[in-house]
Each structure stands twice: as structure tokens, then as C-alpha cells.
Design an enzyme around this catalytic site. Structure first.
Site, PDB file in Angstrom:
ATOM      1  N   ASN A 268      -2.115  19.776   5.022  1.00  0.00           N
ATOM      2  CA  ASN A 268      -2.633  21.092   5.756  1.00  0.00           C
ATOM      3  C   ASN A 268      -1.227  21.719   6.260  1.00  0.00           C
ATOM      4  O   ASN A 268      -1.340  22.908   6.107  1.00  0.00           O
ATOM      5  CB  ASN A 268      -3.387  20.828   6.973  1.00  0.00           C
ATOM      6  CG  ASN A 268      -2.770  19.794   7.832  1.00  0.00           C
ATOM      7  OD1 ASN A 268      -1.731  19.127   7.551  1.00  0.00           O
ATOM      8  ND2 ASN A 268      -3.218  19.619   9.009  1.00  0.00           N
TER       9      ASN A 268
ATOM     10  N   ARG B 168       9.272  17.184   8.655  1.00  0.00           N
ATOM     11  CA  ARG B 168       9.262  16.513  10.130  1.00  0.00           C
ATOM     12  C   ARG B 168       9.526  15.061  10.102  1.00  0.00           C
ATOM     13  O   ARG B 168      10.057  14.342  10.995  1.00  0.00           O
ATOM     14  CB  ARG B 168       7.915  16.665  10.723  1.00  0.00           C
ATOM     15  CG  ARG B 168       7.641  16.532  12.191  1.00  0.00           C
ATOM     16  CD  ARG B 168       6.567  17.262  12.809  1.00  0.00           C
ATOM     17  NE  ARG B 168       5.152  16.605  12.660  1.00  0.00           N
ATOM     18  CZ  ARG B 168       4.118  16.884  13.266  1.00  0.00           C
ATOM     19  NH1 ARG B 168       4.082  17.886  13.971  1.00  0.00           N
ATOM     20  NH2 ARG B 168       3.183  16.086  12.833  1.00  0.00           N
TER      21      ARG B 168
ATOM     22  N   LYS C 249       5.552  10.157  -0.294  1.00  0.00           N
ATOM     23  CA  LYS C 249       4.265  10.461  -0.956  1.00  0.00           C
ATOM     24  C   LYS C 249       3.402  11.640  -0.616  1.00  0.00           C
ATOM     25  O   LYS C 249       2.946  11.722   0.559  1.00  0.00           O
ATOM     26  CB  LYS C 249       3.365   9.190  -1.014  1.00  0.00           C
ATOM     27  CG  LYS C 249       2.375   9.416  -2.077  1.00  0.00           C
ATOM     28  CD  LYS C 249       1.030   8.779  -1.699  1.00  0.00           C
ATOM     29  CE  LYS C 249       0.197   9.580  -0.668  1.00  0.00           C
ATOM     30  NZ  LYS C 249      -0.587  10.571  -1.167  1.00  0.00           N
TER      31      LYS C 249
ATOM     32  N   GLY D 195      -2.130  11.734   8.852  1.00  0.00           N
ATOM     33  CA  GLY D 195      -3.324  11.820   8.011  1.00  0.00           C
ATOM     34  C   GLY D 195      -4.502  11.401   9.273  1.00  0.00           C
ATOM     35  O   GLY D 195      -4.322  11.412  10.344  1.00  0.00           O
TER      36      GLY D 195
ATOM     37  N   GLU E 230       0.952   9.730  12.960  1.00  0.00           N
ATOM     38  CA  GLU E 230       0.293  11.184  13.568  1.00  0.00           C
ATOM     39  C   GLU E 230      -1.237  11.013  13.086  1.00  0.00           C
ATOM     40  O   GLU E 230      -1.450  11.228  11.779  1.00  0.00           O
ATOM     41  CB  GLU E 230       1.158  12.079  13.183  1.00  0.00           C
ATOM     42  CG  GLU E 230       2.274  11.918  13.690  1.00  0.00           C
ATOM     43  CD  GLU E 230       2.470  12.325  15.119  1.00  0.00           C
ATOM     44  OE1 GLU E 230       1.467  12.702  15.765  1.00  0.00           O
ATOM     45  OE2 GLU E 230       3.785  12.029  15.735  1.00  0.00           O
ATOM     46  N   LEU E 231      -2.104  10.743  13.597  1.00  0.00           N
ATOM     47  CA  LEU E 231      -3.802  10.825  13.212  1.00  0.00           C
ATOM     48  C   LEU E 231      -4.456  11.947  13.694  1.00  0.00           C
ATOM     49  O   LEU E 231      -3.876  12.667  14.059  1.00  0.00           O
ATOM     50  CB  LEU E 231      -3.958   9.412  13.635  1.00  0.00           C
ATOM     51  CG  LEU E 231      -3.187   8.075  13.301  1.00  0.00           C
ATOM     52  CD1 LEU E 231      -3.804   6.800  13.733  1.00  0.00           C
ATOM     53  CD2 LEU E 231      -2.842   8.099  11.740  1.00  0.00           C
TER      54      LEU E 231
ATOM     55  N   CYS F 183      -4.573  19.235  12.670  1.00  0.00           N
ATOM     56  CA  CYS F 183      -4.984  18.039  13.732  1.00  0.00           C
ATOM     57  C   CYS F 183      -4.952  18.644  15.294  1.00  0.00           C
ATOM     58  O   CYS F 183      -5.460  18.171  16.229  1.00  0.00           O
ATOM     59  CB  CYS F 183      -4.120  16.645  13.767  1.00  0.00           C
ATOM     60  SG  CYS F 183      -2.223  17.290  13.469  1.00  0.00           S
TER      61      CYS F 183
ATOM     62  N   GLU G 219     -13.721  15.560  14.287  1.00  0.00           N
ATOM     63  CA  GLU G 219     -12.743  16.494  14.026  1.00  0.00           C
ATOM     64  C   GLU G 219     -13.053  17.592  13.015  1.00  0.00           C
ATOM     65  O   GLU G 219     -13.548  17.280  11.870  1.00  0.00           O
ATOM     66  CB  GLU G 219     -11.349  15.819  13.311  1.00  0.00           C
ATOM     67  CG  GLU G 219     -10.257  16.785  13.436  1.00  0.00           C
ATOM     68  CD  GLU G 219      -8.815  15.955  13.142  1.00  0.00           C
ATOM     69  OE1 GLU G 219      -9.049  14.990  12.417  1.00  0.00           O
ATOM     70  OE2 GLU G 219      -7.794  16.482  13.416  1.00  0.00           O
TER      71      GLU G 219
HETATM   72  P1  ADP Z   1      -6.873  14.043   4.974  1.00  0.00           P
HETATM   73  O1  ADP Z   1      -8.176  14.206   5.603  1.00  0.00           O
HETATM   74  O2  ADP Z   1      -6.018  15.106   5.952  1.00  0.00           O
HETATM   75  O3  ADP Z   1      -6.860  14.316   3.744  1.00  0.00           O
HETATM   76  P2  ADP Z   1      -6.202  11.527   4.713  1.00  0.00           P
HETATM   77  O4  ADP Z   1      -5.890  10.472   5.690  1.00  0.00           O
HETATM   78  O5  ADP Z   1      -7.101  11.037   3.720  1.00  0.00           O
HETATM   79  O6  ADP Z   1      -6.294  12.563   5.458  1.00  0.00           O
HETATM   80  O7  ADP Z   1      -4.819  11.766   3.779  1.00  0.00           O
HETATM   81  C1  ADP Z   1      -3.569  12.013   4.160  1.00  0.00           C
HETATM   82  C2  ADP Z   1      -2.494  11.248   3.304  1.00  0.00           C
HETATM   83  O8  ADP Z   1      -2.870   9.912   3.282  1.00  0.00           O
HETATM   84  C3  ADP Z   1      -2.628  12.004   1.948  1.00  0.00           C
HETATM   85  O9  ADP Z   1      -1.118  11.828   1.607  1.00  0.00           O
HETATM   86  C4  ADP Z   1      -3.278  11.054   1.132  1.00  0.00           C
HETATM   87  O10 ADP Z   1      -3.166  10.997   0.071  1.00  0.00           O
HETATM   88  C5  ADP Z   1      -2.967   9.613   1.964  1.00  0.00           C
HETATM   89  N1  ADP Z   1      -4.070   8.496   1.462  1.00  0.00           N
HETATM   90  C6  ADP Z   1      -5.378   8.526   1.970  1.00  0.00           C
HETATM   91  N2  ADP Z   1      -5.640   7.294   1.595  1.00  0.00           N
HETATM   92  C7  ADP Z   1      -4.698   6.446   1.300  1.00  0.00           C
HETATM   93  C8  ADP Z   1      -4.689   4.932   1.559  1.00  0.00           C
HETATM   94  N3  ADP Z   1      -5.515   4.296   1.439  1.00  0.00           N
HETATM   95  N4  ADP Z   1      -3.236   4.601   1.359  1.00  0.00           N
HETATM   96  C9  ADP Z   1      -2.446   5.360   1.379  1.00  0.00           C
HETATM   97  N5  ADP Z   1      -2.449   6.651   1.452  1.00  0.00           N
HETATM   98  C10 ADP Z   1      -3.706   7.088   1.505  1.00  0.00           C
END
Ligand code: ADP
Length: 491
Positions: free
Chosen positions: A162, A170, A185, A239, A261-262, A295, A392
Site C-alpha cells: 500500500n 521505514r 521481500k 502486513g 506492524e499489523l 492500516c 479492516e
Molecule cells: P496485505 O493484505 O496487505 O496484502 P499480507 O499480510 O497478505 O497483507 O501481505 C503483506 C506482505 O506479506 C506481502 O509482502 C506478502 O507477500 C507477504 N506475505 C503474505 N503471506 C506470507 C507468508 N505466509 N509468509 C511470508 N510473507 C507473506
């Protein structure tokens, strides 16, 4: 308005390989994936798709570079970050366009993110040279205590889609400032900005292996071997809460340091003594910035019954005037949502609230045009129990619920497992102070609709996360404290 030629030029300039050990490389087997423009659904460019083996090679590079990087003079690390900040400034327009292309937000907001996101490079260039410890006498007078700070070691940084620039800087900037090497990643939906800025950091003088970038379509598969590897010392993730919980479980195996950061479910509380016009202004920012996909976006509007009609009327009038379109078009305020799933989620939440009795003031459904657009929506009198109050939203939907007393407002605001940010509008100073103490969130906007700032400790409580990013606190997420005892030199 940007032209097709501007877009082609910036896309041609993005590195599309994996960055491992200072070289841009193909993924194993030459696998690649397409990055799409959410405003049209068309392919922008394809990038290398890292495999688990590629990710481990990136960690090898980070581990190999760690000791030398930790031993670099803080001024050297600072200068590199500062030069990277300058390089981002020099390419503001290109980076903003790239973000709009891959993520969809209006160009004006992307320019704002260039300012905000690049500031982490400058802020942490300044923090790099201010890592201090302390020296003390123990109470008995028999010993001397030395407290010093040391880089935690190789870090794995996972970012969301986003805020393609800010979420990367950050984490990257404080890690590098602290003397840590990193594997980044980026989100598979928006890897281009990270790749572009990684090259600027390389050009600013980063030694090979200090910063490695591994875009992938198989996030879980490449993450597992990294978190299981004893050489990795830290995970920083931004995420969703469910993914964060899973990663915390995996990180427990090696007792990794973590910053998480969730998700959020921000209450936006408007008291009857508030300046309603200011509250409406704040609501427009807190809700519609990033098309609601933050978020920190206000998720529940809790408005005192005495001012709720005025607030809803004024907000609806403002929402009606929001220009919708492709983020690159002049004056657009509302671009597309990131994908079909995001549109589907908004649809479901709105439908549930309406079925339970909420009133649609404006909007209320997807927009019939190419791309993944959802109309800016205001729902009033959202009944308790509606999914939209618990979930959310991540879209341009306002849900207003009414309250009668301050205690009600606090109870409703805290009635969530999340605790990232709250917004409070009141002219009563004592009430504002009571809210600071009573609302269970890591951050608060008090008569303010935007809270993010590189100099501030961003983060949540409860299921919104662990740790802080930015501020004086941000660099400490990447430092570990060592305490040394020595005898008194006078013994
Ligand atoms: P969003 O809803 O914002 O896409 P996610 O938590 O699915 O939130 O994704 C945030 C980040 O976490 C992205 O870079 C995504 O590729 C990564 N991600 C999603 N699932 C996994 C996982 N099981 N292990 C590691 N990274 C993940």
C-alpha cells in the site's frame, strides 16, 4: 497528466532482476512474474520471481557482508543514506509515477509519499551517528557498568503493497543505519519502487551484499527457509495480522528479534464539543488517503448523536465531490483499489451493514469501468454487530455509528482486538487528555487526521503489532543492548 511516453520511460528504467550480493540477477530457472496496473489491469513490466534457493543465496550475501558493514564508520553509513535521500529527491517525479502505476494512488499522493518515505533515509542518516550507550557506577561503588549498542545482525524485511516507498525505507534505513545487512521481500503486487530505490542505494555507495532484494510470487515458500536459518537474526514485517501471527510462530523457532506492524481498526471519535468542520476535514484525510488502503485509515466513525447529522451531511457533500479516475489523471483523488479481491471485500462489508439496517448516504458499490474501482461510500447509523465495525475495510467506505456519552465512546473505540491508531476530535483539553490515557492504541491523532511522520514512533498495541518504526525508537529495533561489568578502577 502524464503521457504514455513518460510512463514507458520510467518503466524502462526499473531494474527487474533480483539484487543479490551487489549484482542484478535472474531468478533460478529464469522465472518471472507480471506487475499489473490496477487502474487498467494491463501488465506494466515483468520482474524476476525468487525461489527459496534464491532467497537463501540472498541471505548468504547478507551474512557475508554483515561483519564489515557493522564495522563501517557510522559517518560512512550516514553519508550513504543521505546520498540516497538526495538521489530520491532528484527523481521525485519518476518515483511518484512508478508508485502510481503499480499501486494506483493519485499522483499527488505519490508525490506526498516520496516526501514522507524518503524522509526515513534522511532521518536515519542523522540517527546513524547518534547511537550511544552509557557508563555508570553501581550502587555499591564496587563496579562500573558499561551499556553499549550493537547491530542485531542480518535482517529479513517483508513489506506490503500500500505504501511501496515508505514501507521499504521505514525498515531499510534504520537497519542500515544500525549496521545491519538486509534481505528485502517487497509485496508481489508492487515490487517496482523497492527495486528502483535499491539501485539508488547501491549507487549511493552501499557495499555488495548489504542490501538484497528478492521479489517473489511465493512469499511463504521463500520465507520458511530464511526464518529457519540460524544466521538470520531479525524479522521486520508489515502486513495483515493473520500473516503476522504465522510469522511470529515461525520466528519463535530461532527466538528471532521481531518488529511487527499489523492490521488496524482505527476509531475516529467526534465529540459534541468538536469543531465539526475540522473533523470533516480530518475524516477526509484519515479515510480517503491512499483510497482507504492504509492500516492507519479510520475504520469506524463514532460520532456523538448531537453532531452526527451535521457531520454526516458535510462529509457526504465532500465525498460527492471526489474526482475518481486513473491516478495519473489531473486532479484525481480516488483511484482504483489494488485488486478484485479488495473490491469484493468492500462489497461484502457494505452489503452486510445495509442488510442490518445501515443507511447509504452516497456510493455503495463498485464502479462500472475497467480497473478495480469502488465508489467512495458513506454509511450512516451502522448497527452494532456489523462486520464493517470489526474488519479492516481497506477501501473508501465510511461507516458512522452514534454514541451518547464519553464512556460509551471509549467502550466502543476499545471494543476491538486491534490497537494501532485512534483519532479524536474535541475542543476540550481535559477530554483530549483523558482520551490519550483511555484509548488502547499505540498512536493518536488529536484533532489531526494524519499522524505518520518519520520522526515519530509508529506502531500499535494489542494485535496491531510489536515494536516501533521511525523516531528515536526506530533504530533500536535493529540494535541489541550489551551490558558489561568492570571492577572499580579504585579497588
Ligand atoms: P496485505 O493484505 O496487505 O496484502 P499480507 O499480510 O497478505 O497483507 O501481505 C503483506 C506482505 O506479506 C506481502 O509482502 C506478502 O507477500 C507477504 N506475505 C503474505 N503471506 C506470507 C507468508 N505466509 N509468509 C511470508 N510473507 C507473506
Amino acid at each position: 497528466m502524464t503521457t504514455a511516453a513518460d510512463e514507458a520511460k520510467v518503466l524502462a528504467d526499473v531494474p527487474t532482476g533480483l539484487l543479490i550480493g551487489g549484482t542484478w540477477q535472474d531468478a533460478t530457472g529464469g522465472r518471472r512474474f507480471d506487475v499489473l496496473d490496477p487502474s487498467t489491469g494491463s501488465t506494466l513490466v515483468s520482474v524476476a520471481d525468487a525461489s527459496p534457493e534464491d532467497a537463501v543465496r540472498a541471505l548468504d550475501a547478507a551474512v557475508g557482508a554483515q561483519d564489515a558493514w557493522a564495522a563501517t564508520a557510522p559517518r560512512t553509513r550516514s553519508d550513504i543514506l543521505r546520498r540516497a535521500w538526495e538521489a530520491v529527491q532528484a527523481r521525485r517525479d519518476d518515483i511518484a509515477l512508478l508508485m502510481t502505476l503499480e499501486m494506483g494512488k493519485p499522483l499527488a499522493e505519490s508525490l506526498g509519499e516520496v516526501t514522507y518515505g524518503s524522509e526515513f533515509l534522511r532521518w536515519f542518516s542523522e540517527e546513524a551517528v547518534r547511537i550511544t550507550g552509557r557508563y555508570g557506577v553501581n550502587p555499591e561503588g564496587t563496579g562500573r557498568t558499561i551499556v553499549s549498542q550493537h547491530p542485531v545482525g542480518p535482517c529479513y524485511l517483508i513489506t506490503p503493497w500500500n505504501f511501496p516507498l515508505a514501507m521499504a525505507t521505514r525498515k531499510i534505513a534504520p537497519a542500515l543505519a544500525a549496521g545491519c545487512t538486509v534481505v528485502v521481500k517487497p509485496a508481489e503486487l508492487t515490487p517496482l519502487t523497492t527495486l528502483y530505490v535499491a539501485r539508488l542505494l547501491e549507487e549511493a555507495g552501499l557495499p555488495p551484499g548489504v542490501l538484497n532484494v528478492v521479489p517473489t510470487t511465493t512469499a511463504a515458500a521463500i520465507t520458511e527457509p530464511l526464518l529457519a536459518d540460524r544466521r538470520l537474526r531479525k524479522l521486520s514485517f508489515t502486513g495483515s495480522t493473520p500473516v503476522g501471527v504465522k510469522l511470529l510462530q515461525q520466528a519463535a523457532g530461532n527466538v528471532l528479534r521481531t518488529s511487527m506492524e499489523l492490521g488496524g481498526n482505527a476509531p475516529f471519535v467526534v465529540f459534541d464539543d468538536a469543531d465539526v468542520d475540522a473533523a470533516v476535514e480530518g475524516a477526509m484525510l484519515a479515510k480517503f488517503r491512499n483510497i482507504g488502503q492504509a492500516c492507519t485509515a479510520s475504520n469506524r466513525f463514532l460520532v456523538h448523536e448531537a453532531v452526527a447529522d451535521e457531520f454526516a451531511d458535510k462529509l457526504t457533500a465532500r465525498v460527492q465531490a471526489l474526482p475518481i479516475g486513473r491516478g495519473t489523471d489531473e486532479g484525481v483523488r480516488i483511484g482504483p483499489l489494488i485488486n478484485e479481491a479488495a473490491v469484493g471485500k468492500a462489497e461484502e462489508l457494505v452489503q452486510d451493514a445495509v442488510e442490518r439496517g445501515a443507511t447509504v448516504r452516497i456510493g455503495g458499490g463498485p464502479i462500472d469501468r475497467p480497473g478495480t474501482f469502488y465508489s467512495p461510500t458513506v454509511l450512516d447509523r451502522v448497527p452494532p454487530g456489523s462486520d464493517i465495525l470489526r474488519t479492516e475495510i481497506f477501501g473508501p467506505v465510511v461507516g458512522i455509528a452514534r454514541f451518547a456519552t464519553e464512556d460509551d465512546a471509549v467502550r466502543l473505540a476499545n471494543n476491538t482486538e486491534y490497537g494501532l491508531v485512534s483519532y479524536v476530535y474535541t475542543k476540550d483539553l481535559a477530554r483530549g487528555q483523558r482520551m490519550i490515557e483511555r484509548l488502547e492504541t499505540g498512536m493518536m491523532g488529536l484533532n489531526a487526521g494524519v499522524i505518520s511522520n518519520a520522526s515519530a514512533p509508529f506502531g500499535g498495541v494489542k494485535q496491531s503489532g510489536i515494536g516501533r518504526e521511525g523516531g528515536f525508537e526506530g533504530i533500536h529495533e535493529y540494535l541489541s543492548t550489551k551490558y558489561t561489568m568492570t571492577p572499580s578502577p579504585f579497588a
